[in-house]
Design a protein around this motif. Structure first.
Motif, PDB file in Angstrom:
ATOM      1  N   VAL A  14       0.832  -1.201   0.000  1.00  0.00           N
ATOM      2  CA  VAL A  14       0.000   0.000   0.000  1.00  0.00           C
ATOM      3  C   VAL A  14       0.870   1.256   0.000  1.00  0.00           C
ATOM      4  O   VAL A  14       0.567   2.230  -0.692  1.00  0.00           O
ATOM      5  N   SER A  15       1.966   1.222   0.737  1.00  0.00           N
ATOM      6  CA  SER A  15       2.863   2.385   0.780  1.00  0.00           C
ATOM      7  C   SER A  15       3.506   2.658  -0.568  1.00  0.00           C
ATOM      8  O   SER A  15       3.647   3.817  -0.980  1.00  0.00           O
ATOM      9  N   ARG A  16       3.923   1.617  -1.280  1.00  0.00           N
ATOM     10  CA  ARG A  16       4.532   1.831  -2.593  1.00  0.00           C
ATOM     11  C   ARG A  16       3.510   2.387  -3.582  1.00  0.00           C
ATOM     12  O   ARG A  16       3.844   3.224  -4.427  1.00  0.00           O
ATOM     13  N   LEU A  17       2.278   1.936  -3.502  1.00  0.00           N
ATOM     14  CA  LEU A  17       1.219   2.486  -4.348  1.00  0.00           C
ATOM     15  C   LEU A  17       1.010   3.972  -4.029  1.00  0.00           C
ATOM     16  O   LEU A  17       0.912   4.808  -4.934  1.00  0.00           O
ATOM     17  N   GLY A  18       0.985   4.294  -2.740  1.00  0.00           N
ATOM     18  CA  GLY A  18       0.853   5.693  -2.330  1.00  0.00           C
ATOM     19  C   GLY A  18       2.038   6.539  -2.785  1.00  0.00           C
ATOM     20  O   GLY A  18       1.866   7.685  -3.214  1.00  0.00           O
ATOM     21  N   ASP A  19       3.250   5.975  -2.717  1.00  0.00           N
ATOM     22  CA  ASP A  19       4.445   6.695  -3.175  1.00  0.00           C
ATOM     23  C   ASP A  19       4.351   7.016  -4.662  1.00  0.00           C
ATOM     24  O   ASP A  19       4.702   8.114  -5.092  1.00  0.00           O
ATOM     25  N   ALA A  20       3.891   6.045  -5.445  1.00  0.00           N
ATOM     26  CA  ALA A  20       3.770   6.257  -6.894  1.00  0.00           C
ATOM     27  C   ALA A  20       2.730   7.339  -7.199  1.00  0.00           C
ATOM     28  O   ALA A  20       2.960   8.199  -8.066  1.00  0.00           O
ATOM     29  N   CYS A  21       1.611   7.317  -6.495  1.00  0.00           N
ATOM     30  CA  CYS A  21       0.578   8.345  -6.697  1.00  0.00           C
ATOM     31  C   CYS A  21       1.094   9.723  -6.284  1.00  0.00           C
ATOM     32  O   CYS A  21       0.828  10.725  -6.962  1.00  0.00           O
ATOM     33  N   PHE A  22       1.820   9.782  -5.188  1.00  0.00           N
ATOM     34  CA  PHE A  22       2.399  11.039  -4.712  1.00  0.00           C
ATOM     35  C   PHE A  22       3.388  11.577  -5.756  1.00  0.00           C
ATOM     36  O   PHE A  22       3.401  12.774  -6.068  1.00  0.00           O
ATOM     37  N   LEU A  23       4.222  10.702  -6.316  1.00  0.00           N
ATOM     38  CA  LEU A  23       5.180  11.117  -7.331  1.00  0.00           C
ATOM     39  C   LEU A  23       4.462  11.678  -8.558  1.00  0.00           C
ATOM     40  O   LEU A  23       4.851  12.726  -9.103  1.00  0.00           O
ATOM     41  N   ALA A  24       3.401  11.007  -8.976  1.00  0.00           N
ATOM     42  CA  ALA A  24       2.635  11.500 -10.125  1.00  0.00           C
ATOM     43  C   ALA A  24       2.040  12.876  -9.827  1.00  0.00           C
ATOM     44  O   ALA A  24       2.076  13.779 -10.678  1.00  0.00           O
ATOM     45  N   ALA A  25       1.518  13.063  -8.636  1.00  0.00           N
ATOM     46  CA  ALA A  25       0.955  14.362  -8.254  1.00  0.00           C
ATOM     47  C   ALA A  25       2.036  15.438  -8.213  1.00  0.00           C
ATOM     48  O   ALA A  25       1.788  16.586  -8.604  1.00  0.00           O
ATOM     49  N   MET A  26       3.244  15.089  -7.763  1.00  0.00           N
ATOM     50  CA  MET A  26       4.341  16.060  -7.743  1.00  0.00           C
ATOM     51  C   MET A  26       4.720  16.489  -9.154  1.00  0.00           C
ATOM     52  O   MET A  26       4.995  17.670  -9.408  1.00  0.00           O
ATOM     53  N   ILE A  27       4.742  15.552 -10.067  1.00  0.00           N
ATOM     54  CA  ILE A  27       5.081  15.881 -11.457  1.00  0.00           C
ATOM     55  C   ILE A  27       4.038  16.834 -12.033  1.00  0.00           C
ATOM     56  O   ILE A  27       4.375  17.842 -12.675  1.00  0.00           O
ATOM     57  N   VAL A  28       2.771  16.562 -11.784  1.00  0.00           N
ATOM     58  CA  VAL A  28       1.696  17.437 -12.255  1.00  0.00           C
ATOM     59  C   VAL A  28       1.822  18.823 -11.615  1.00  0.00           C
ATOM     60  O   VAL A  28       1.684  19.851 -12.294  1.00  0.00           O
ATOM     61  N   ALA A  29       2.095  18.865 -10.304  1.00  0.00           N
ATOM     62  CA  ALA A  29       2.238  20.145  -9.607  1.00  0.00           C
ATOM     63  C   ALA A  29       3.420  20.939 -10.147  1.00  0.00           C
ATOM     64  O   ALA A  29       3.332  22.161 -10.331  1.00  0.00           O
ATOM     65  N   HIS A  30       4.537  20.281 -10.422  1.00  0.00           N
ATOM     66  CA  HIS A  30       5.719  20.976 -10.937  1.00  0.00           C
ATOM     67  C   HIS A  30       5.470  21.510 -12.349  1.00  0.00           C
ATOM     68  O   HIS A  30       5.895  22.619 -12.689  1.00  0.00           O
ATOM     69  N   ARG A  31       4.777  20.742 -13.138  1.00  0.00           N
ATOM     70  CA  ARG A  31       4.456  21.216 -14.500  1.00  0.00           C
ATOM     71  C   ARG A  31       3.521  22.411 -14.457  1.00  0.00           C
ATOM     72  O   ARG A  31       3.640  23.334 -15.258  1.00  0.00           O
ATOM     73  N   GLY A  32       2.582  22.413 -13.516  1.00  0.00           N
ATOM     74  CA  GLY A  32       1.627  23.506 -13.422  1.00  0.00           C
ATOM     75  C   GLY A  32       2.196  24.751 -12.761  1.00  0.00           C
ATOM     76  O   GLY A  32       1.929  25.868 -13.205  1.00  0.00           O
ATOM     77  N   ALA A  33       2.976  24.574 -11.712  1.00  0.00           N
ATOM     78  CA  ALA A  33       3.459  25.728 -10.942  1.00  0.00           C
ATOM     79  C   ALA A  33       4.923  26.069 -11.231  1.00  0.00           C
ATOM     80  O   ALA A  33       5.378  27.157 -10.861  1.00  0.00           O
ATOM     81  N   GLY A  34       5.663  25.146 -11.786  1.00  0.00           N
ATOM     82  CA  GLY A  34       7.072  25.414 -12.061  1.00  0.00           C
ATOM     83  C   GLY A  34       7.962  25.255 -10.850  1.00  0.00           C
ATOM     84  O   GLY A  34       9.152  25.550 -10.906  1.00  0.00           O
ATOM     85  N   SER A  35       7.408  24.797  -9.745  1.00  0.00           N
ATOM     86  CA  SER A  35       8.166  24.633  -8.511  1.00  0.00           C
ATOM     87  C   SER A  35       7.454  23.608  -7.633  1.00  0.00           C
ATOM     88  O   SER A  35       6.258  23.379  -7.792  1.00  0.00           O
ATOM     89  N   LEU A  36       8.194  23.033  -6.706  1.00  0.00           N
ATOM     90  CA  LEU A  36       7.603  22.114  -5.736  1.00  0.00           C
ATOM     91  C   LEU A  36       7.491  22.759  -4.352  1.00  0.00           C
ATOM     92  O   LEU A  36       7.073  22.103  -3.401  1.00  0.00           O
ATOM     93  N   ASP A  37       7.856  24.038  -4.247  1.00  0.00           N
ATOM     94  CA  ASP A  37       7.725  24.737  -2.966  1.00  0.00           C
ATOM     95  C   ASP A  37       6.256  24.932  -2.617  1.00  0.00           C
ATOM     96  O   ASP A  37       5.397  24.996  -3.494  1.00  0.00           O
ATOM     97  N   TYR A  38       6.000  25.074  -1.339  1.00  0.00           N
ATOM     98  CA  TYR A  38       4.619  25.312  -0.890  1.00  0.00           C
ATOM     99  C   TYR A  38       4.197  26.701  -1.314  1.00  0.00           C
ATOM    100  O   TYR A  38       4.923  27.631  -1.334  1.00  0.00           O
TER     101      TYR A  38
END
Length: 189
Positions: A165-189
């Protein structure tokens, strides 16, 4: 306010990681883990006092293109770090007494120190990449703690389920980070 002051909050996690990596027998591992947790509690309480005095603090991001390492220290993160450090110190003391003389006590103390350090880094993280890395490190530490007694089939089964379950969550989190970085240009809060 000196720009180096927020970095003092890293004393606790660094001391706990050092205790997790230090060689030695069960007695030494337990002593180092307790000392590191006490230092973490002191650093967290000092951070809480620093935030109360100076307000929220943030270090510059050390990295490129909005991806790197930074600390975000506000009242909530300092209070949570203090709480986690205090509870960690209590758990370390309890585990030391409960596991006294048991085989694998040093391994357990090291895994507990690494898990506490990872949780503290999770709390102090200044961007999503750090949260993700600290989340994975916390998950790995909890996995090691679950498998402390490998002779218990229920513990092994629980550890396997948690790992999947943790590895599945890690993969989903990584995908969300990629989407966030593409949209905002940064991973900062």
């Amino acid at each position: 306010m000196a720009p180096a002051l927020p970095w003092l909050s890293l004393l606790g996690p660094l001391a706990l990681y050092a205790a997790a990596l230090a060689p030695g027998d069960a007695r030494r591992a337990a002593l180092l883990t307790r000392a590191a947790a006490a230092l973490a509690l002191f650093a967290s309480a000092a951070s809480l006092g620093l935030v109360a005095y100076a307000g929220p603090l943030r270090t510059p991001t050390l990295g490129l293109a909005g991806v790197g390492f930074a600390l975000d220290l506000d009242a909530l993160s300092a209070a949570m770090a203090t709480l986690v450090s205090f509870v960690g110190l209590v758990v370390i003391a309890y585990a030391r007494n409960y596991l006294a003389g048991a085989p694998g006590q040093a391994r357990f103390a090291r895994a507990l120190a690494a898990t506490l350090a990872s949780v503290l880094l999770l709390i102090l993280a200044g961007n999503l990449l750090q949260v993700w890395l600290a989340w994975i490190a916390t998950s790995a530490g909890l996995h090691r703690l679950l498998l402390h007694d490998r002779n218990r089939p229920t513990a092994v089964l629980a550890a396997r389920k948690k790992w999947l379950v943790s590895r599945l969550g890690d993969a989903c989190f990584l995908a969300a980070m990629i989407v966030a970085h593409r949209g905002a240009g940064s991973l900062d809060y």
